[in-house]
Structures are given as structure tokens and as C-alpha cells.
Write a protein that holds these residues in place. Sequence first.
Motif, PDB file in Angstrom:
ATOM      1  N   TYR A  24      -9.681 -33.108   0.495  1.00  0.00           N
ATOM      2  CA  TYR A  24      -9.097 -34.031   1.725  1.00  0.00           C
ATOM      3  C   TYR A  24      -7.698 -34.464   1.256  1.00  0.00           C
ATOM      4  O   TYR A  24      -6.954 -34.610   2.218  1.00  0.00           O
ATOM      5  CB  TYR A  24     -10.091 -35.221   1.886  1.00  0.00           C
ATOM      6  CG  TYR A  24     -11.386 -34.567   2.582  1.00  0.00           C
ATOM      7  CD1 TYR A  24     -11.222 -34.256   3.877  1.00  0.00           C
ATOM      8  CD2 TYR A  24     -12.456 -34.409   1.871  1.00  0.00           C
ATOM      9  CE1 TYR A  24     -12.247 -33.981   4.441  1.00  0.00           C
ATOM     10  CE2 TYR A  24     -13.472 -33.815   2.576  1.00  0.00           C
ATOM     11  CZ  TYR A  24     -13.627 -33.681   3.913  1.00  0.00           C
ATOM     12  OH  TYR A  24     -14.478 -32.938   4.479  1.00  0.00           O
ATOM     13  N   GLU A  25      -7.127 -34.464   0.164  1.00  0.00           N
ATOM     14  CA  GLU A  25      -5.762 -34.806  -0.424  1.00  0.00           C
ATOM     15  C   GLU A  25      -5.222 -33.685   0.078  1.00  0.00           C
ATOM     16  O   GLU A  25      -3.835 -34.025   0.629  1.00  0.00           O
ATOM     17  CB  GLU A  25      -5.698 -35.014  -2.005  1.00  0.00           C
ATOM     18  CG  GLU A  25      -6.436 -36.403  -2.276  1.00  0.00           C
ATOM     19  CD  GLU A  25      -6.434 -36.791  -3.785  1.00  0.00           C
ATOM     20  OE1 GLU A  25      -6.319 -35.627  -4.673  1.00  0.00           O
ATOM     21  OE2 GLU A  25      -6.476 -37.896  -4.339  1.00  0.00           O
ATOM     22  N   LEU A  29     -11.160 -40.642   2.295  1.00  0.00           N
ATOM     23  CA  LEU A  29     -10.883 -40.560   1.086  1.00  0.00           C
ATOM     24  C   LEU A  29     -10.994 -41.900   0.185  1.00  0.00           C
ATOM     25  O   LEU A  29     -11.562 -41.946  -0.971  1.00  0.00           O
ATOM     26  CB  LEU A  29      -9.331 -40.357   0.671  1.00  0.00           C
ATOM     27  CG  LEU A  29      -8.880 -38.686   0.677  1.00  0.00           C
ATOM     28  CD1 LEU A  29      -7.556 -38.574   0.818  1.00  0.00           C
ATOM     29  CD2 LEU A  29      -9.566 -38.200  -0.495  1.00  0.00           C
ATOM     30  N   GLU A  81     -14.940 -33.128  -3.483  1.00  0.00           N
ATOM     31  CA  GLU A  81     -14.211 -32.857  -2.218  1.00  0.00           C
ATOM     32  C   GLU A  81     -12.839 -33.612  -2.103  1.00  0.00           C
ATOM     33  O   GLU A  81     -12.071 -33.289  -1.470  1.00  0.00           O
ATOM     34  CB  GLU A  81     -15.043 -33.447  -0.862  1.00  0.00           C
ATOM     35  CG  GLU A  81     -16.077 -32.494  -0.535  1.00  0.00           C
ATOM     36  CD  GLU A  81     -17.534 -32.634  -1.547  1.00  0.00           C
ATOM     37  OE1 GLU A  81     -17.407 -33.807  -2.495  1.00  0.00           O
ATOM     38  OE2 GLU A  81     -18.342 -31.799  -1.381  1.00  0.00           O
ATOM     39  N   THR A  82     -12.761 -34.660  -3.105  1.00  0.00           N
ATOM     40  CA  THR A  82     -11.553 -35.406  -3.182  1.00  0.00           C
ATOM     41  C   THR A  82     -10.171 -34.322  -3.030  1.00  0.00           C
ATOM     42  O   THR A  82      -9.333 -34.720  -2.025  1.00  0.00           O
ATOM     43  CB  THR A  82     -11.411 -36.414  -4.508  1.00  0.00           C
ATOM     44  OG1 THR A  82     -12.467 -37.075  -4.321  1.00  0.00           O
ATOM     45  CG2 THR A  82     -10.222 -37.180  -4.265  1.00  0.00           C
ATOM     46  N   ILE A 103     -14.586 -41.561  -0.794  1.00  0.00           N
ATOM     47  CA  ILE A 103     -15.203 -40.619  -1.877  1.00  0.00           C
ATOM     48  C   ILE A 103     -14.439 -40.819  -3.061  1.00  0.00           C
ATOM     49  O   ILE A 103     -14.694 -40.092  -4.022  1.00  0.00           O
ATOM     50  CB  ILE A 103     -15.399 -39.162  -1.017  1.00  0.00           C
ATOM     51  CG1 ILE A 103     -13.760 -38.929  -0.747  1.00  0.00           C
ATOM     52  CG2 ILE A 103     -16.273 -39.012  -0.057  1.00  0.00           C
ATOM     53  CD1 ILE A 103     -13.811 -37.285  -0.301  1.00  0.00           C
ATOM     54  N   ARG A 104     -13.231 -41.096  -2.960  1.00  0.00           N
ATOM     55  CA  ARG A 104     -12.358 -40.952  -4.115  1.00  0.00           C
ATOM     56  C   ARG A 104     -12.974 -42.074  -5.326  1.00  0.00           C
ATOM     57  O   ARG A 104     -13.041 -41.429  -6.428  1.00  0.00           O
ATOM     58  CB  ARG A 104     -10.964 -41.384  -3.988  1.00  0.00           C
ATOM     59  CG  ARG A 104     -10.016 -40.907  -4.904  1.00  0.00           C
ATOM     60  CD  ARG A 104      -8.367 -41.501  -4.639  1.00  0.00           C
ATOM     61  NE  ARG A 104      -7.638 -40.547  -3.948  1.00  0.00           N
ATOM     62  CZ  ARG A 104      -7.003 -41.073  -3.002  1.00  0.00           C
ATOM     63  NH1 ARG A 104      -7.167 -42.202  -2.322  1.00  0.00           N
ATOM     64  NH2 ARG A 104      -6.216 -40.257  -2.032  1.00  0.00           N
ATOM     65  N   TRP A 150     -15.921 -37.868  -5.877  1.00  0.00           N
ATOM     66  CA  TRP A 150     -16.413 -36.631  -5.381  1.00  0.00           C
ATOM     67  C   TRP A 150     -15.600 -35.515  -5.382  1.00  0.00           C
ATOM     68  O   TRP A 150     -14.387 -35.375  -5.504  1.00  0.00           O
ATOM     69  CB  TRP A 150     -16.504 -36.972  -3.762  1.00  0.00           C
ATOM     70  CG  TRP A 150     -17.921 -37.449  -3.522  1.00  0.00           C
ATOM     71  CD1 TRP A 150     -18.678 -38.403  -4.281  1.00  0.00           C
ATOM     72  CD2 TRP A 150     -18.406 -37.286  -2.150  1.00  0.00           C
ATOM     73  NE1 TRP A 150     -19.670 -38.762  -3.432  1.00  0.00           N
ATOM     74  CE2 TRP A 150     -19.610 -38.039  -2.179  1.00  0.00           C
ATOM     75  CE3 TRP A 150     -17.979 -36.755  -0.973  1.00  0.00           C
ATOM     76  CZ2 TRP A 150     -20.449 -38.130  -1.015  1.00  0.00           C
ATOM     77  CZ3 TRP A 150     -19.055 -36.855   0.077  1.00  0.00           C
ATOM     78  CH2 TRP A 150     -20.206 -37.534   0.172  1.00  0.00           C
ATOM     79  N   SER A 179     -13.192 -31.626  -8.404  1.00  0.00           N
ATOM     80  CA  SER A 179     -12.693 -32.818  -9.442  1.00  0.00           C
ATOM     81  C   SER A 179     -13.475 -32.782 -10.863  1.00  0.00           C
ATOM     82  O   SER A 179     -14.854 -32.277 -10.705  1.00  0.00           O
ATOM     83  CB  SER A 179     -12.862 -33.924  -8.860  1.00  0.00           C
ATOM     84  OG  SER A 179     -12.621 -34.248  -7.346  1.00  0.00           O
TER      85      SER A 179
END
Length: 397
Positions: A377-378, A363, A373-374, A366-367, A371, A390
Motif C-alpha cells: 500500500y505504501e 495504512l 501488505e504495508t 495495518i501499519r 502487516w 514486511s
Amino acid sequence: MASQSIVAEAREHLAAWRKLPFPLEIMPAKIWADLIAENHENIIQTLSPEALVERVTSDNITTGPAFVDEPRFKGIISGQLEWLKGFGRPLSSFPAYVQDSELASPRVITTEDGRRVSAAFLYHLGTVATLGAFVGKFETVLELGSGYGGMARLLKLVHPGVHITMCDLPETLYLCYIYLRRHFPNCTFAAMTERGTVPTADFVFVPAPLASSLAGSAFDVAVNTCSLSEMTQSACDYYLRIIENDIKVDYFHHLNRIGSPEPLLANACATSFGLDRHWDVLDFKWHDPGNYFNAYFPNYGYLLNLMLRRIPDKIRSPELYAGMTSRARSLLGAASPGSDEWHAAMLDIIRIERRSADIEAYLKVIRPLGWRETPYYESLLNGTKPTKQSAPASRGL
Ligand SMILES: C[S@@+](CC[C@H](N)C(=O)[O-])C[C@H]1O[C@@H](n2cnc3c(N)ncnc32)[C@H](O)[C@@H]1O
């Protein structure tokens, strides 16, 4: 089969598919609900099989075309031909009848090696070449999100014995049914219109509302190109559950979007790569030139191109997964953060071990890039479910 009967038959199937209760979980994302309202409805009402093939090959109905008179056209075609050559499957290595359809729009067709080719044709041939290279021999293929059927047509030409089952939204499946029926008058076709066992035929059509009927089937390969990442998170998870838990599948070719969110995709998923631990990644292509999607769309964001092999139940063991992650950790140690190698190792480690420290490290990269996907993964960290990608970020991949 006469053109009129093909249309009548397809309309009958569509009418039955539309009567089926549509599970809320897999309702199309906004992009597909809009596309169907704008394009498919009109095509269904008006077009003969020949006109339908012309239309789906010359408009962005499911697979965007490249036109002969566009300045980018020559570069795209030569990039794709180079890709095939570099992959060890030059166009000339396929039988002479492997070429685009005579019915494809002349606006997208050029001649190479004495055959009709288009950018979409070469893109679909990239999938066929990939399956041949990694899977070798196969008899049964499940294509989820089969679009108008361009890949399925080529797969059948190259591997005549293959049985292809396609699952898609009813309106897209209608296009696909007509496209394939028109090109393969001597093949067997089966359209599922009610719950039950998936039939056997050269081409089998499973409308999305009956996707759960796939449970219990076995396929050598599952293919998904550019579809899962255009679905909502619940739809994407639903189909991944089918692939991972409900059917038996040996290989999975997964080519989909990753990274920067796209405003166009509105309520589409945060990730289509939330895979379980039971996959062995045979091939991970992303920014390097080995990615055939980006030979077609060089100006487009890079898509992640995976070839996965399902780890058979009987060889699964803690030692096997420990060996996989220890290898991935040594690759990670040697890779610079954010590189393709680093992402490949990180995705494997998180997928297999789901450790908070690794997810936090991922993260951290990518955060700041914003991204899509954030949230996924969070959600792994806090045990919630991600919903959608996002908000678009200013920085790209
Ligand atoms: C961009 S097209 C890709 C077509 C083809 N795989 C290709 O690469 O040329 C996306 C496909 O996903 C299908 N699709 C979108 N949402 C879906 C859903 N909820 N269930 C099943 N299929 C869906 C669309 O109908 C379409 O065929």
C-alpha cells in the motif's frame, strides 16, 4: 496404464520441462526452492505411483496432512464436516464414489458416511463445493499452483465433463501428473513441453516456464488456493497479470494469506490481493466460520477467501464502478475499523479508486499491526514496486 509406464512418461515430461528457460520473474520463493530440494528430488528419483500417492498424502509435500493418531484429528474432521453441512453441501450430498483414494496413506484416513476421508480430502472438497455454489455449471478450470492434484481429482469425480488445466513448478507438476494419471487411467492427458497453443484434454499440464503460453485461452474459472501468497511479488504479479489481462476468465476463487507476515515465508510477496478494479466480489470470508481453510487448520492464521466474478468488458462503465464504490463506502460507514466488513469495503474502494486518502486510512490500521501488505500500500502511494512481505511483527491479525 502400468505403473512403470506412468513413471517413465512423467519423467520424460519432467526432463523436457527442466530444459525450458525459467523466467527469473517467476523463480520460486525460498520456501519452495527449499521444499523442492528437500522433498521432490527424492520422490522423483525413487517412488512408484502408488508409493508417491502414499507419500504426498502423508507428508507436507504440497498440502499438510493431519494424522489419525493426533489429538486434533477428530476435531478437524468434525469441523470440516460441519463446514460442508453449513455450506449446504454435506458429504452425503456427493455421489458415494466421492471419497479419498484407496492409495492415500492409512495414517490420514478415517471413515465417515461409509467413505474414506482425510482432512486434505475434505479441504479439497471445500473448494469443489465452493465452485459449485458460486459458479454453478463450468467446463474449463485453470488451477494455478495445483499441488499434488488432490483438488483436481475431486473436481473430476464431481464434474466428470470438466477440463482442468494445471500450471505449477515442473517438480510439483511431476507429482500431480503421476497422482492424476494413476487415478484416471481412462482420461486424456496432455503435457505442454514447448511454447504454443494450450491443448485440450481432461487434464492439461503447463509447467511454470510456459505459463505465458496460457495467453489467449479462455476458462470458466481460475482457482488459486494457498499458492500465490507463497510466491515472490514478481511471480505473484506475473500470474495475476495472466489471469487479469492475458486469458479470458469468468470467475476466480482466491484463497490466500493476508495480515501478519510469517518468518517461514521469507522473501514471499507483500500481497497476492493487489487485484485490478474489474472484479465483482461475490464472497468475502475471513474470520467468520465460513472459511473452509480454517476448518482444516484451526490453529493457523486466517486466510482470506474470495470468490470473484470478472466484470465483462462490454458492461464496464464509470457509472458501474461509481455504483460499486458508493455501496462499499456506505458499508464502510457502518463498519467498525479493522472488522471484516471494514476490510472488505476498504479493499474494494482502494482497488477501484486508488485514492491516496483511502490508502492512507488503510495504512493507519495495518501499519501498526506490522502487516505484510504495508509495503504494497505504501508503494501505491509513492508509485514504486513492492518487493516482499514486511518483517514479522509481534502482534497478530
Ligand atoms: C501450499 S501449495 C498449495 C497446493 C494446493 N493448491 C492446495 O491448496 O492444496 C503451493 C503450490 O504453489 C506452487 N508454486 C510455488 N511457487 C510457484 C511458482 N513460482 N510458480 C508456480 N507455482 C508455484 C507449489 O509448487 C505448490 O504446488
